[in-house]
Enzyme design. Structure first.
Site, mmCIF file in Angstrom:
data_model
loop_
_atom_site.group_PDB
_atom_site.id
_atom_site.type_symbol
_atom_site.label_atom_id
_atom_site.label_comp_id
_atom_site.label_asym_id
_atom_site.label_seq_id
_atom_site.Cartn_x
_atom_site.Cartn_y
_atom_site.Cartn_z
ATOM 1 N N ASN A 9 37.883 34.966 33.388
ATOM 2 C CA ASN A 9 38.009 35.499 34.745
ATOM 3 C C ASN A 9 36.614 35.899 35.253
ATOM 4 O OD1 ASN A 9 38.220 37.491 36.826
ATOM 5 N ND2 ASN A 9 40.395 37.666 36.392
ATOM 6 N N ASP A 11 35.855 37.128 38.320
ATOM 7 C CA ASP A 11 35.899 38.025 39.487
ATOM 8 C C ASP A 11 34.715 38.972 39.552
ATOM 9 O OD1 ASP A 11 38.371 36.983 40.093
ATOM 10 O OD2 ASP A 11 39.514 38.748 39.484
ATOM 11 N N HIS A 12 34.321 39.513 38.387
ATOM 12 C CA HIS A 12 33.318 40.578 38.430
ATOM 13 C C HIS A 12 31.907 40.082 38.715
ATOM 14 C CE1 HIS A 12 36.260 43.480 37.969
ATOM 15 N NE2 HIS A 12 36.588 43.174 36.730
ATOM 16 N N ARG A 20 26.440 44.134 47.312
ATOM 17 C CA ARG A 20 25.217 44.159 48.104
ATOM 18 C C ARG A 20 25.184 43.122 49.221
ATOM 19 N NH1 ARG A 20 21.073 46.980 45.381
ATOM 20 N NH2 ARG A 20 19.817 46.518 47.197
ATOM 21 N N HIS A 45 41.029 36.045 40.978
ATOM 22 C CA HIS A 45 42.061 36.770 41.731
ATOM 23 C C HIS A 45 41.587 36.889 43.176
ATOM 24 C CE1 HIS A 45 44.772 40.643 41.870
ATOM 25 N NE2 HIS A 45 45.017 39.813 42.858
ATOM 26 N N ARG A 47 42.111 38.686 46.101
ATOM 27 C CA ARG A 47 42.828 39.893 46.514
ATOM 28 C C ARG A 47 42.915 39.961 48.023
ATOM 29 N NH1 ARG A 47 43.134 43.795 42.041
ATOM 30 N NH2 ARG A 47 44.124 45.139 43.561
ATOM 31 N N ARG A 51 37.878 41.958 47.810
ATOM 32 C CA ARG A 51 36.807 42.815 47.280
ATOM 33 C C ARG A 51 35.853 42.062 46.363
ATOM 34 N NH1 ARG A 51 40.187 46.696 43.187
ATOM 35 N NH2 ARG A 51 41.428 47.037 45.055
ATOM 36 N N HIS A 52 36.296 40.958 45.800
ATOM 37 C CA HIS A 52 35.360 40.168 44.991
ATOM 38 C C HIS A 52 35.403 38.680 45.364
ATOM 39 C CE1 HIS A 52 38.986 40.161 42.569
ATOM 40 N NE2 HIS A 52 38.748 41.323 42.002
ATOM 41 N N GLU A 72 45.082 34.039 40.387
ATOM 42 C CA GLU A 72 45.945 35.224 40.385
ATOM 43 C C GLU A 72 46.138 35.643 41.829
ATOM 44 O OE1 GLU A 72 43.844 38.144 38.181
ATOM 45 O OE2 GLU A 72 43.987 37.058 36.314
ATOM 46 N N THR A 102 42.115 47.997 39.333
ATOM 47 C CA THR A 102 42.457 46.664 38.848
ATOM 48 C C THR A 102 43.980 46.617 38.750
ATOM 49 O OG1 THR A 102 42.152 45.079 37.046
ATOM 50 C CG2 THR A 102 42.188 47.393 36.423
ATOM 51 N N THR A 103 44.539 45.443 38.450
ATOM 52 C CA THR A 103 45.996 45.320 38.382
ATOM 53 C C THR A 103 46.534 46.282 37.326
ATOM 54 O OG1 THR A 103 45.600 42.990 38.805
ATOM 55 C CG2 THR A 103 47.836 43.603 38.240
ATOM 56 N N GLU A 153 52.609 35.665 31.701
ATOM 57 C CA GLU A 153 51.410 36.265 31.116
ATOM 58 C C GLU A 153 51.768 37.712 30.811
ATOM 59 O OE1 GLU A 153 47.611 35.586 33.001
ATOM 60 O OE2 GLU A 153 46.807 37.462 32.205
ATOM 61 N N HIS A 192 44.553 41.183 30.177
ATOM 62 C CA HIS A 192 44.220 42.472 30.766
ATOM 63 C C HIS A 192 43.715 43.440 29.700
ATOM 64 C CE1 HIS A 192 43.910 45.499 33.785
ATOM 65 N NE2 HIS A 192 44.157 44.556 34.659
ATOM 66 N N GLY A 193 42.471 43.845 29.865
ATOM 67 C CA GLY A 193 41.881 44.838 28.965
ATOM 68 C C GLY A 193 41.509 44.295 27.591
ATOM 69 N N GLY A 214 38.373 38.838 31.474
ATOM 70 C CA GLY A 214 37.282 38.923 32.436
ATOM 71 C C GLY A 214 36.273 40.004 32.118
ATOM 72 N N HIS A 215 36.693 41.253 32.271
ATOM 73 C CA HIS A 215 35.760 42.382 32.259
ATOM 74 C C HIS A 215 34.875 42.424 31.018
ATOM 75 C CE1 HIS A 215 34.608 46.690 32.089
ATOM 76 N NE2 HIS A 215 34.422 46.475 33.374
HETATM 77 N N1 PXP Z 1 45.178 38.634 33.714
HETATM 78 C C1 PXP Z 1 45.575 39.160 34.883
HETATM 79 C C2 PXP Z 1 46.906 38.762 35.417
HETATM 80 C C3 PXP Z 1 44.739 40.033 35.620
HETATM 81 O O1 PXP Z 1 45.167 40.545 36.777
HETATM 82 C C4 PXP Z 1 43.452 40.313 35.105
HETATM 83 C C5 PXP Z 1 42.517 41.169 35.906
HETATM 84 O O2 PXP Z 1 42.139 40.489 37.053
HETATM 85 C C6 PXP Z 1 43.072 39.729 33.881
HETATM 86 C C7 PXP Z 1 43.958 38.920 33.189
HETATM 87 C C8 PXP Z 1 41.721 39.996 33.276
HETATM 88 O O3 PXP Z 1 41.661 41.333 32.895
HETATM 89 P P1 PXP Z 1 40.306 41.930 32.326
HETATM 90 O O4 PXP Z 1 39.291 41.828 33.417
HETATM 91 O O5 PXP Z 1 40.671 43.344 31.990
HETATM 92 O O6 PXP Z 1 39.929 41.116 31.127
#
Ligand code: PXP
Length: 245
Positions: A9, A11-12, A20, A45, A47, A51-52, A72, A102-103, A153, A192-193, A214-215
């Site tokens: 992912n 997004d970040h 910026r 994602h 959104r 935002r990203h 997403e 975040t979600t 998922e 997620h996480g 992602g993160h």
């Molecule tokens: N899966 C889904 C459905 C999500 O919404 C996210 C966050 O956008 C992720 C995975 C990735 O999560 P993380 O950034 O915590 O790894």
């Protein structure tokens, strides 16, 4: 044997850019480098508050991603129109709240079928596979299967945040939900996480065939570059996967 697919992912990367208003860093370049390092999928994602990731990112990614593009999105008309026009390979329906960082939760499926089903149908008609992001809960998994989607998922955020004995309980919930989803013929993803430490136990769950992360990967990429960060995660996944045979 199929290996666990890694969706990265990005997004970040766009979060930094949007903070910026510069043209850089570019999530499209991040996606390219992640693929070069071996990622199986690129996840973004779009959104409602943009935002990203921006619509233009999605358009360019559709033309440049050589693996699979997983979008997403909320089950909302505005983004549904974008999705049907751009046609990612897969759409993952997630709940969305403007104020959240975040979600925070999976989609409430049971009892909400009437709202979700038309969205699934429109995506399907556009040739897009559908995954539902759900909490690791048996009733929710069964309701998702009844809607005829290809994949669920499983939300691993509660597991990732839990400490001590609670973590084992959260892992067990994911294991049970994955087993039920597999029994019902669904493909099972998780996300997620997830980070370089906690990913192992999720990889040991037999039914899990895809991770979206992602993160933690983008955070590590700040110090060692995205290719190295992706390779390192893939090595952890492969190592854990060898342990489940
Ligand atoms: N899966 C889904 C459905 C999500 O919404 C996210 C966050 O956008 C992720 C995975 C990735 O999560 P993380 O950034 O915590 O790894």
């Amino acid at each position: 044997m199929n290996h666990i697919r890694l969706g990265v992912n990005v997004d970040h990367v766009a979060s930094i850019r949007q903070s910026r208003g510069t043209p850089y860093p570019d999530p499209v370049l991040a996606a390219f480098l992640a693929e070069q390092a071996g990622a199986d999928q690129i996840t973004v994602h779009l959104r409602e508050d943009r935002r990203h990731i921006q619509e233009r990112d999605l358009e360019v990614l559709r033309r440049t991603v050589a693996t699979e593009l997983n979008l997403e999105m909320a089950a909302a008309d505005e983004v549904l129109e974008v999705a049907c026009r751009i046609r990612p390979d897969m759409a993952t329906l997630v709940p969305e709240r403007r104020q959240e960082r975040t979600t925070e939760h999976g989609l409430a499926v049971a009892g909400e079928e009437a709202g979700i089903e038309p969205c699934i149908r429109r995506l399907r008609d556009a040739g897009i596979r559908v995954s539902l992001f759900v909490d690791p809960d048996l009733a929710t998994v069964r309701a998702a299967a009844a809607l005829g989607v290809e994949q669920v998922e499983l939300h691993t955020g509660f597991y990732a945040e839990a400490r001590g004995a609670r973590r084992a309980g959260e892992l067990e919930r994911i294991r049970a939900a994955a087993s039920e989803a597999g029994r019902l013929g669904l493909c099972v993803a998780a996300g997620h996480g997830l980070d370089y430490g906690n990913v192992r136990d999720i990889c040991l769950i037999q039914e899990v065939m895809e991770l979206n992360i992602g993160h933690s990967i983008i955070s590590r990429a700040v110090f060692c570059g995205i290719e190295e960060a992706v390779r390192e995660m893939m090595a952890r996944i492969a190592d854990a996967e060898a342990g489940r045979e």
